[in-house]
Design a protein around this motif. Structure first.
Motif, PDB file in Angstrom:
ATOM      1  N   LEU A 136       0.723  -1.233  -0.055  1.00 13.38           N
ATOM      2  CA  LEU A 136      -0.170  -0.169  -0.057  1.00 13.38           C
ATOM      3  C   LEU A 136       0.852   1.207  -0.074  1.00 13.38           C
ATOM      4  CD1 LEU A 136      -2.942   1.184   0.203  1.00 13.38           C
ATOM      5  CD2 LEU A 136      -2.890   1.177   2.769  1.00 13.38           C
ATOM      6  N   ALA A 137       1.944   1.264   0.767  1.00 14.03           N
ATOM      7  CA  ALA A 137       2.675   2.560   0.824  1.00 14.03           C
ATOM      8  C   ALA A 137       3.542   2.604  -0.427  1.00 14.03           C
ATOM      9  CB  ALA A 137       3.860   2.166   1.888  1.00 14.03           C
ATOM     10  N   VAL A 138       3.992   1.380  -1.143  1.00 12.52           N
ATOM     11  CA  VAL A 138       4.565   1.822  -2.527  1.00 12.52           C
ATOM     12  C   VAL A 138       3.487   2.288  -3.426  1.00 12.52           C
ATOM     13  CG1 VAL A 138       5.315   0.400  -4.327  1.00 12.52           C
ATOM     14  CG2 VAL A 138       6.237   0.028  -2.066  1.00 12.52           C
ATOM     15  N   VAL A 139       2.329   1.882  -3.378  1.00 18.47           N
ATOM     16  CA  VAL A 139       1.352   2.277  -4.320  1.00 18.47           C
ATOM     17  C   VAL A 139       0.841   3.819  -4.099  1.00 18.47           C
ATOM     18  CG1 VAL A 139      -1.152   2.122  -5.250  1.00 18.47           C
ATOM     19  CG2 VAL A 139       0.253   0.139  -4.705  1.00 18.47           C
ATOM     20  N   ILE A 140       0.800   4.177  -2.873  1.00 19.96           N
ATOM     21  CA  ILE A 140       0.446   5.522  -2.470  1.00 19.96           C
ATOM     22  C   ILE A 140       1.719   6.425  -2.882  1.00 19.96           C
ATOM     23  CG2 ILE A 140       0.477   7.187  -0.468  1.00 19.96           C
ATOM     24  CD1 ILE A 140      -1.024   4.744   1.044  1.00 19.96           C
ATOM     25  N   VAL A 141       2.711   6.053  -2.625  1.00 11.61           N
ATOM     26  CA  VAL A 141       3.921   7.070  -3.006  1.00 11.61           C
ATOM     27  C   VAL A 141       3.945   7.238  -4.579  1.00 11.61           C
ATOM     28  CG1 VAL A 141       6.258   7.129  -3.450  1.00 11.61           C
ATOM     29  CG2 VAL A 141       5.619   6.357  -1.416  1.00 11.61           C
ATOM     30  N   SER A 142       3.587   6.254  -5.303  1.00  7.14           N
ATOM     31  CA  SER A 142       3.663   6.117  -6.753  1.00  7.14           C
ATOM     32  C   SER A 142       2.542   7.057  -7.301  1.00  7.14           C
ATOM     33  CB  SER A 142       3.588   4.749  -7.364  1.00  7.14           C
ATOM     34  OG  SER A 142       3.779   4.862  -8.736  1.00  7.14           O
ATOM     35  N   ALA A 143       1.429   6.896  -6.684  1.00  7.58           N
ATOM     36  CA  ALA A 143       0.080   7.597  -7.266  1.00  7.58           C
ATOM     37  C   ALA A 143       0.010   9.120  -6.853  1.00  7.58           C
ATOM     38  CB  ALA A 143      -1.013   6.893  -6.271  1.00  7.58           C
ATOM     39  N   LEU A 144       0.693   9.614  -5.902  1.00  7.70           N
ATOM     40  CA  LEU A 144       0.752  10.959  -5.427  1.00  7.70           C
ATOM     41  C   LEU A 144       2.211  11.520  -6.397  1.00  7.70           C
ATOM     42  CD1 LEU A 144       0.719  10.813  -1.581  1.00  7.70           C
ATOM     43  CD2 LEU A 144      -1.037  12.014  -3.130  1.00  7.70           C
ATOM     44  N   VAL A 145       2.989  10.816  -6.783  1.00  8.45           N
ATOM     45  CA  VAL A 145       3.978  11.160  -7.392  1.00  8.45           C
ATOM     46  C   VAL A 145       3.320  11.480  -8.959  1.00  8.45           C
ATOM     47  CG1 VAL A 145       6.164  10.854  -8.579  1.00  8.45           C
ATOM     48  CG2 VAL A 145       5.856  10.473  -6.128  1.00  8.45           C
ATOM     49  N   LEU A 146       2.767  10.436  -9.620  1.00  7.49           N
ATOM     50  CA  LEU A 146       1.925  10.571 -10.648  1.00  7.49           C
ATOM     51  C   LEU A 146       1.214  11.688 -10.956  1.00  7.49           C
ATOM     52  CD1 LEU A 146       1.080   7.145 -11.524  1.00  7.49           C
ATOM     53  CD2 LEU A 146       2.698   8.332 -12.888  1.00  7.49           C
ATOM     54  N   ALA A 147       0.435  12.071  -9.751  1.00  6.91           N
ATOM     55  CA  ALA A 147      -0.407  13.362  -9.876  1.00  6.91           C
ATOM     56  C   ALA A 147       0.243  14.581  -9.980  1.00  6.91           C
ATOM     57  CB  ALA A 147      -1.442  13.353  -8.685  1.00  6.91           C
ATOM     58  N   TYR A 148       1.529  14.522  -9.033  1.00  4.77           N
ATOM     59  CA  TYR A 148       2.326  15.713  -9.231  1.00  4.77           C
ATOM     60  C   TYR A 148       3.063  15.996 -10.221  1.00  4.77           C
ATOM     61  CZ  TYR A 148       2.273  15.335  -3.745  1.00  4.77           C
ATOM     62  OH  TYR A 148       1.905  15.565  -2.406  1.00  4.77           O
ATOM     63  N   VAL A 149       3.571  14.887 -10.925  1.00  7.38           N
ATOM     64  CA  VAL A 149       4.714  15.087 -12.214  1.00  7.38           C
ATOM     65  C   VAL A 149       3.689  15.346 -13.316  1.00  7.38           C
ATOM     66  CG1 VAL A 149       6.317  14.336 -13.200  1.00  7.38           C
ATOM     67  CG2 VAL A 149       6.398  14.226 -10.941  1.00  7.38           C
ATOM     68  N   ALA A 150       2.436  14.254 -13.472  1.00  7.83           N
ATOM     69  CA  ALA A 150       1.848  14.285 -14.666  1.00  7.83           C
ATOM     70  C   ALA A 150       1.159  15.459 -15.056  1.00  7.83           C
ATOM     71  CB  ALA A 150       0.980  12.938 -14.899  1.00  7.83           C
ATOM     72  N   PHE A 151       0.524  16.133 -13.990  1.00  2.00           N
ATOM     73  CA  PHE A 151      -0.173  17.388 -14.036  1.00  2.00           C
ATOM     74  C   PHE A 151       0.313  18.484 -13.871  1.00  2.00           C
ATOM     75  CE2 PHE A 151      -3.223  13.594 -13.270  1.00  2.00           C
ATOM     76  CZ  PHE A 151      -3.792  13.659 -14.532  1.00  2.00           C
ATOM     77  N   GLY A 152       1.203  18.423 -12.775  1.00  2.00           N
ATOM     78  CA  GLY A 152       1.995  19.821 -12.464  1.00  2.00           C
ATOM     79  C   GLY A 152       3.262  19.972 -13.090  1.00  2.00           C
ATOM     80  N   GLY A 153       3.949  18.899 -13.588  1.00  2.00           N
ATOM     81  CA  GLY A 153       5.595  18.837 -14.216  1.00  2.00           C
ATOM     82  C   GLY A 153       6.424  19.468 -13.179  1.00  2.00           C
ATOM     83  N   MET A 154       7.480  20.120 -13.531  1.00  2.00           N
ATOM     84  CA  MET A 154       8.462  20.630 -12.837  1.00  2.00           C
ATOM     85  C   MET A 154       8.123  21.692 -11.731  1.00  2.00           C
ATOM     86  SD  MET A 154      11.487  20.198 -11.748  1.00  2.00           S
ATOM     87  CE  MET A 154      12.878  19.890 -12.848  1.00  2.00           C
ATOM     88  N   LEU A 155       6.914  22.522 -12.216  1.00  2.00           N
ATOM     89  CA  LEU A 155       6.404  23.601 -11.352  1.00  2.00           C
ATOM     90  C   LEU A 155       5.981  22.908 -10.089  1.00  2.00           C
ATOM     91  CD1 LEU A 155       5.947  26.594 -10.685  1.00  2.00           C
ATOM     92  CD2 LEU A 155       3.883  26.244 -12.103  1.00  2.00           C
ATOM     93  N   ALA A 156       5.131  21.896 -10.192  1.00  2.00           N
ATOM     94  CA  ALA A 156       4.366  21.282  -9.074  1.00  2.00           C
ATOM     95  C   ALA A 156       5.546  20.427  -8.190  1.00  2.00           C
ATOM     96  CB  ALA A 156       3.551  20.167  -9.284  1.00  2.00           C
ATOM     97  N   THR A 157       6.549  19.989  -8.885  1.00  2.00           N
ATOM     98  CA  THR A 157       7.561  18.962  -8.150  1.00  2.00           C
ATOM     99  C   THR A 157       8.521  20.245  -7.208  1.00  2.00           C
ATOM    100  OG1 THR A 157       7.624  17.673 -10.051  1.00  2.00           O
ATOM    101  CG2 THR A 157       9.533  17.670  -8.673  1.00  2.00           C
TER     102      THR A 157
END
Lengths: 81, 545
Positions: free
Chosen positions: B185-206
C-alpha cells in the motif's frame, strides 16, 4: 593572430573556478585525516571541554565552504563578464 | 544486519549506502498505525495537490513541464534543491548513525554538503547557459550530438532506474515503520501521489512540493535542536558529555573510529558522494528552472546555506539522540535493541522531546521527503526519454510540441507503474548495491563527460564515449565483486574487491581512458570537437548564442 578578448577573460575566469575548486577539494579530503594517524591531534579534546578538533573541523569546513562560495560570488560580481 | 540502514539511506537518494562496521542492527518491524502522523501527512498531501492543480494550468508545453517555464527564483530553487536533497536518509540515517557510532556518522554529512560549493564553482553558470532542460543538452553542445546523447541518456536512465528501485523499497519499509501501513500500500500511495504531481504539474508542482517539504523539515529539525539544547542549558559541551555518559561506548563516540577504521574506506565514500552528486541528472536539471545564470548561481548558494544549516543541526540531533535515548527503556525492546532499529532514533527522539504531536509531524515530513525525491527523479527520467531521446535524437530537435508533451506524460505514467512493480519485486531482496550504483555511476559516467566537456579543449566524442563506457562497466563489475553483492547477495565468504564504493578507482579510470582515446583521436569529428571548445567556453560564461 589576435585572440578574442572575451576568450582571454573567460580563460581567466576558468582558472579562478579551478583554483577555488582545487582549494576546496584539498580541504574536503583533509577531513579524512580524522581517521589517520597523521591526524591524531584532531581527536584531542580542546581545553577543559570534551569538544575535540574533529567536531570543530566538521563545523569549520561547512562554514568555510559557505564563506568560499560568498567570496567567489563577490569576485564574480565585480568582473565584467 | 545493515540492511535497514541501507534501505533508509537509499530512500534518501543522495547519500550512498554504506557497509558500516559495528553493531548496526534492526529489522523492519511494522509499527502500530499512527493517526497523528497520517493526519498531518494528509494535510501535506491536500496542500501539495492544490498546488499541483494550480500548476497544471500553466503546464501546457514541454518547456513548462521540464523546467517550470524557467520562472523559479534563485531562492525558491535553492530551497527546492535543499528539499530534494535533505532526505529521509539524512534525517533518519545520519541521526541513527551518530546515535550508534557518534562522530563517524558525520562523514555522510560532509560528503553530501561539499558537492554544493563545486556546483557553484564549476557547473551552475555554465550548465545553465548551455543547456535547455537536461545536462545531456550541455554535453551534446560541442560533441557529436546523436552519439553522445545516446550514451549520456543511458547514464541518466541507469541512475534514475536504480534510484527508483532503492526509493520505492526504502519508501515501503519506511512507511511500515513510521505509519504502520502495509508495504504494498505504501509503494502504491507514493507512486500515485508522485504521478499526480508530475503528470499534471510537471517541474512547477515538483518544485513546490520540494520547497514546502524543505520548510517543514527545517522547521522540525530546528525545533528538535532547540528542545535538545534546552536539556543541556544550551551548552554543546554539556550535550556531548551527556551523550558520552549515556552511550555504551562512552566518550569514544565523540571522536572518529567507532564505525570506520580504514582511511581508504573514508576516501572512497568521499569520492563517491562528491562526484556522484555532481553527476546526478535530477539535481543538474534543477539549474534550468531559473531564468538566468545569476539565478542559477544563487540557487547553488542558497542550497548550500540551507543544507549546511541542516547538517549542523543534525550534529546536535544525533548526539541529542545518544544523550536522551540510551537511558530511556521506553524506546528499547526486551532484548535491549532500540525499537524499530537504529534508524528510528530520530523519531523516538521526537517522541521524547515533543510527544505524539512532534512524532506525527516528523513522520509526516519524512514521508513528504520521499515524495519530493521520487517526483524529482520521475521528472528527470521523463525528460531523458521524451526530450533527449525522442525530441533531440529521433526528431533531430524539431518535434511536434503537442506530441512531445503527450509522450512526456505517458512516460511519467510508465515510470510510475514500473516503480511500483520494481518496488514490490525487490521487497525482499538485498537492494544495498542498487542504492550504491547510482552514486558510483553518476560519478564515473556523468561527471567526467560533463566536467571535461566544459573544462578540457582536448575532449572528443570518441574519448567521451570510451570513458563513459569504461566508467559504467568498471563501476558495475567492482560493485558486483565488492562486499555488497559478492558477500551479501551471492553469499561468498570474502569479497574480491574490498570497498563498497569503487568511484575512487572507476572515476580516475574513466578520466584516463577519456584522455588517452581523445589524444589518439585524429578523426575529422575529433578535430571539430576540439575546434568547438572556444566558442562553447565563451557561450558558457557569457550566455551568448
Amino acid at each position: 593572430m589576435i585572440e578574442d578578448p572575451r576568450l582571454v577573460q573567460v580563460q581567466r575566469k576558468t582558472r579562478l573556478r579551478l583554483l577555488f575548486s582545487g582549494v576546496t577539494l584539498l580541504f574536503y579530503f583533509s577531513f579524512s585525516l580524522n581517521w589517520m594517524n597523521l591526524g591524531s591531534f584532531l581527536r584531542e579534546p580542546i581545553g577543559d571541554s570534551v569538544i575535540n578538533g574533529s567536531i570543530v573541523m566538521f563545523v569549520l569546513l561547512i562554514l568555510g565552504f559557505i564563506a568560499a562560495e560568498m567570496i567567489f560570488m563577490l569576485i564574480s560580481r565585480r568582473e565584467k563578464y | 544486519m545493515v540492511r535497514v540502514l541501507l534501505l533508509l539511506i537509499a530512500a534518501g537518494a543522495h547519500l550512498p549506502t554504506m557497509a558500516a562496521g559495528g553493531d548496526i542492527s534492526g529489522e523492519v518491524v511494522r509499527q502500530p498505525v499512527n493517526p497523528m502522523a497520517i493526519g498531518m501527512f494528509l494535510v501535506f498531501v491536500a496542500l501539495t495537490l492544490a498546488i499541483t492543480w494550480r500548476a497544471s494550468k500553466s503546464t501546457k508545453t514541454s518547456a513548462s513541464f521540464y523546467n517550470a517555464g524557467g520562472e523559479i527564483t534563485g531562492l525558491q530553487n535553492g530551497a527546492a534543491i535543499a528539499g530534494d536533497f535533505m532526505s529521509a536518509a539524512s534525517f533518519l540515517g545520519i541521526t541513527g548513525l551518530i546515535f550508534l557510532g557518534g562522530f563517524d556518522g558525520v562523514i555522510l554529512s560532509i560528503g553530501a554538503f561539499a558537492a554544493w560549493p563545486f556546483m557553484l564553482f564549476l557547473f551552475a553558470k555554465r550548465v545553465r547557459n548551455l543547456g535547455s532542460y537536461t545536462f545531456v543538452d550541455v554535453v551534446s553542445e560541442r560533441l557529436d550530438r546523436d552519439r553522445i546523447r545516446i550514451v549520456a541518456v543511458f547514464g541518466t536512465i541507469t541512475v534514475v532506474v536504480m534510484y527508483l528501485i532503492a526509493q520505492m523499497v526504502g519508501a515501503g519499509k519506511l512507511i511500515q515503520l513510521l505509519f504502520g501501513l502495509p508495504y504494498e500500500l505504501a509503494v502504491v500511495i507514493v507512486s500515485a501521489l508522485v504521478l499526480a504531481y508530475v503528470a499534471f504539474g510537471g517541474m512547477l508542482a515538483t518544485t513546490w512540493v520540494q520547497i514546502i517539504k524543505a520548510i517543514l523539515l527545517l522547521t522540525g529539525v530546528t525545533l528538535m535542536a532547540i528542545l535538545i539544547l534546552v536539556q543541556s542549558d544550551f551548552s554543546f559541551d554539556t550535550l556531548l558529555r551527556m551523550a558520552g555518559d549515556s552511550h555504551p561506548r562512552g566518550e569514544a563516540i565523540l571522536a572518529p573510529g567507532v564505525l570506520f577504521d580504514d582511511p581508504v574506506q573514508i576516501v572512497t565514500i568521499q569520492v563517491s558522494m562528491l562526484f556522484g552528486i555532481l553527476g546526478l541528472p535530477h539535481i543538474l536539471m534543477r539549474l534550468f528552472t531559473v531564468p538566468d545564470m545569476h539565478q542559477a548561481k544563487l540557487s547553488a548558494f542558497y542550497a548550500s546555506l540551507l543544507i549546511g544549516y541542516f547538517y549542523i543541526l543534525l550534529l546536535v540531533i544525533g548526539f541529542g539522540a545518544a544523550a536522551l535515548l540510551y537511558n530511556n527503556p521506553e524506546f528499547f525492546g526486551i532484548g535491549g535493541e532500540i525499537i524499530g532499529g537504529s534508524n528510528m532514533a530520530s523519531i523516538h527522539l521526537a517522541t521524547a522531546l515533543g510527544g505524539d504531536i512532534l512524532t506525527g509531524f516528523m513522520s509526516a515530513v519524512t514521508f513528504a521527503t520521499i515524495l519530493a525525491v521520487v517526483a524529482g527523479l520521475t521528472v528527470s527520467g521523463a525528460a531523458a526519454i521524451s526530450h533527449d531521446l525522442y525530441a533531440e535524437v529521433l526528431k533531430q530537435g524539431k518535434p511536434d510540441p503537442v506530441t512531445e508533451l503527450r509522450i512526456t506524460r505517458i512516460t511519467v505514467f510508465v515510470i510510475g507503474i514500473v516503480a511500483v512493480l520494481l518496488g514490490i519485486a525487490f521487497e525482499d531482496e538485498n537492494v544495498a548495491f542498487v542504492a550504491t550504483m547510482p552514486m558510483v555511476v553518476a560519478a564515473s559516467v556523468n561527471f567526467p563527460i560533463l566536467f571535461l566537456s566544459l573544462f578540457w579543449r582536448g575532449l572528443t566524442t570518441q574519448g567521451a564515449i570510451a570513458g563513459a563506457l569504461v566508467g559504467l562497466v568498471s563501476s558495475i563489475v567492482l560493485i558486483v565483486l565488492g562486499p555488497q553483492v559478492w558477500v551479501s547477495v551471492l553469499d561468498h565468504e570474502a569479497a574480491l574487491f574490498p570497498y563498497n564504493y569503487p568511484a575512487l578507482f572507476t572515476l580516475p579510470l574513466a578520466l584516463l581512458v577519456t584522455w588517452v582515446v581523445s589524444k589518439a583521436d585524429n578523426s575529422e569529428r575529433g578535430v571539430i570537437d576540439k575546434q568547438n571548445y572556444d566558442d562553447l567556453l565563451i557561450r558558457s560564461e557569457l550566455g551568448e548564442t
